[in-house]
Design a protein around this motif. Structure first.
Motif, mmCIF file in Angstrom:
data_model
loop_
_atom_site.group_PDB
_atom_site.id
_atom_site.type_symbol
_atom_site.label_atom_id
_atom_site.label_comp_id
_atom_site.label_asym_id
_atom_site.label_seq_id
_atom_site.Cartn_x
_atom_site.Cartn_y
_atom_site.Cartn_z
ATOM 1 N N ASP A 1 -17.414 -33.831 83.662
ATOM 2 C CA ASP A 1 -18.097 -32.472 83.214
ATOM 3 C C ASP A 1 -19.328 -32.694 82.872
ATOM 4 N N LYS B 1 -24.040 -31.641 88.941
ATOM 5 C CA LYS B 1 -24.260 -31.853 90.230
ATOM 6 C C LYS B 1 -24.285 -29.940 90.337
ATOM 7 N N GLU C 1 -14.851 -26.583 94.290
ATOM 8 C CA GLU C 1 -13.291 -26.493 93.731
ATOM 9 C C GLU C 1 -12.939 -26.883 92.391
ATOM 10 N N ARG D 1 -7.977 -20.730 90.321
ATOM 11 C CA ARG D 1 -9.080 -21.101 89.232
ATOM 12 C C ARG D 1 -8.796 -20.533 87.579
ATOM 13 N N LEU E 1 -8.358 -23.273 84.777
ATOM 14 C CA LEU E 1 -9.620 -23.569 83.932
ATOM 15 C C LEU E 1 -9.205 -22.362 82.800
ATOM 16 N N TYR F 1 -4.265 -27.983 92.152
ATOM 17 C CA TYR F 1 -5.265 -28.151 92.549
ATOM 18 C C TYR F 1 -5.431 -28.826 93.604
ATOM 19 N N ARG G 1 -7.225 -26.856 97.171
ATOM 20 C CA ARG G 1 -7.585 -27.177 98.195
ATOM 21 C C ARG G 1 -7.285 -27.285 100.451
ATOM 22 N N ASP H 1 -18.773 -28.528 95.686
ATOM 23 C CA ASP H 1 -18.614 -29.339 94.392
ATOM 24 C C ASP H 1 -17.259 -29.949 93.863
ATOM 25 N N ARG H 2 -17.177 -30.801 94.438
ATOM 26 C CA ARG H 2 -15.904 -31.198 93.698
ATOM 27 C C ARG H 2 -14.948 -31.101 94.942
ATOM 28 N N SER I 1 -11.642 -36.031 92.586
ATOM 29 C CA SER I 1 -11.108 -35.503 91.237
ATOM 30 C C SER I 1 -10.171 -35.559 91.046
ATOM 31 N N THR I 2 -9.824 -34.546 92.209
ATOM 32 C CA THR I 2 -7.809 -34.874 91.037
ATOM 33 C C THR I 2 -7.642 -36.581 91.403
ATOM 34 N N TYR J 1 -9.233 -36.846 87.875
ATOM 35 C CA TYR J 1 -8.189 -36.596 86.717
ATOM 36 C C TYR J 1 -7.573 -36.365 86.486
ATOM 37 N N GLN J 2 -6.533 -36.149 87.681
ATOM 38 C CA GLN J 2 -4.912 -35.882 86.626
ATOM 39 C C GLN J 2 -4.147 -37.764 87.460
ATOM 40 N N ASN K 1 -17.678 -24.509 79.325
ATOM 41 C CA ASN K 1 -17.102 -25.925 79.580
ATOM 42 C C ASN K 1 -17.360 -26.657 78.554
ATOM 43 N N ARG L 1 -13.767 -26.393 77.263
ATOM 44 C CA ARG L 1 -12.736 -27.418 77.905
ATOM 45 C C ARG L 1 -12.854 -28.948 77.625
#
Ligand code: TYD
Length: 215
Positions: free
Chosen positions: A13, A17, A40, A51, A55, A71, A75, A96-97, A101-102, A105-106, A159, A162
């Motif tokens: 984050d 980007k 994404e 989303r 978020l 997510y 996708r 953008d992602r 990312s998954t 992050y996950q 942001n 988060r």
């Protein structure tokens, strides 16, 4: 898969980007090479609804597996509704992602098994891999300071909120995850030092893409 080019933008984050995507989009359109830009989670009508759940779910607790599947659901829709058709038409898509990312992050962040996410990614993307991935690498502490500076802009505050909810440790794990992925696939994933001015970073982005896009 079609003849287009899929370029994905990844990073923790506040890595900058999104600014780079818009600089690249402008650069390409000035040279008569318009690109399709998407993101994404989101990019489709259903994806934008999901989303909001992901978020902005307020106090609603989301189990990590549920989060992962949401997510991946976004996708699956984005690939089939927008990315695959655009690539078939020979377009350049800036996303953008994406699937990395998954994993970061996950997987690395929340502890969902990496192999499980890789399997889900293959299903959701229908086996589609980005032509190239630009990974904007920055110390999450510096990124947090940057997002705080944007606090009064439209998305800065959101942001930052988060970011603070997840904490610095979480973002360090995510950064490490991205770096591991770059080590696994150095041909596809290009690591870019994001702790520089947007102009300097933009020049490096162009350096990575010049041959691919013939610009
Ligand atoms: P984004 O809109 O790119 O926000 P930022 O510009 O602040 O990076 O990303 C939204 C958030 O979604 C971000 O915190 C990362 C998260 N995310 C995941 O956790 N897993 C995923 O698979 C994706 C695509 C995003």
């Amino acid at each position: 898969m079609g003849k287009g080019i899929l370029i994905t933008f990844e990073g923790t984050d506040g890595c900058g980007k999104t600014t780079q995507i818009s600089l690249l989009k402008d650069y390409l359109s000035k040279r008569g090479k318009p690109a399709t830009v998407t993101r994404e989670p989101g990019g489709t009508s259903i994806g934008d609804i999901v989303r909001r759940i992901l978020l902005h779910s307020g106090g609603i607790a989301l189990n990590s597996l549920t989060e992962t599947l949401l997510y991946e659901g976004c996708r699956a829709q984005l690939v089939r509704e927008l990315i695959q058709p655009a690539l078939e038409r020979g377009e350049t898509v800036l996303c953008d992602r994406f699937a990395d990312s998954t994993i970061a992050y996950q997987g690395y962040g929340r502890g969902i098994e990496i192999e499980t996410i890789k399997t889900l990614n293959r299903i959701a993307t229908d086996g589609l891999t980005p032509t190239i991935t630009l990974l904007f690498d920055i110390d999450p502490k510096i990124a947090l300071q940057r997002t705080s500076l944007r606090k009064n802009s439209n998305t800065g505050g959101e942001n930052e909120e988060r970011f603070e909810k997840e904490g610095l440790e979480f973002h360090k794990k995510v950064r490490q995850g991205f770096k591991e992925l770059a080590k696994e696939e150095p041909e596809r994933i290009k690591v870019i030092d994001a702790n520089r001015t947007p102009e300097e970073i933009h020049l490096e982005v162009l350096g990575h893409l010049k041959r691919l896009l013939s610009v």
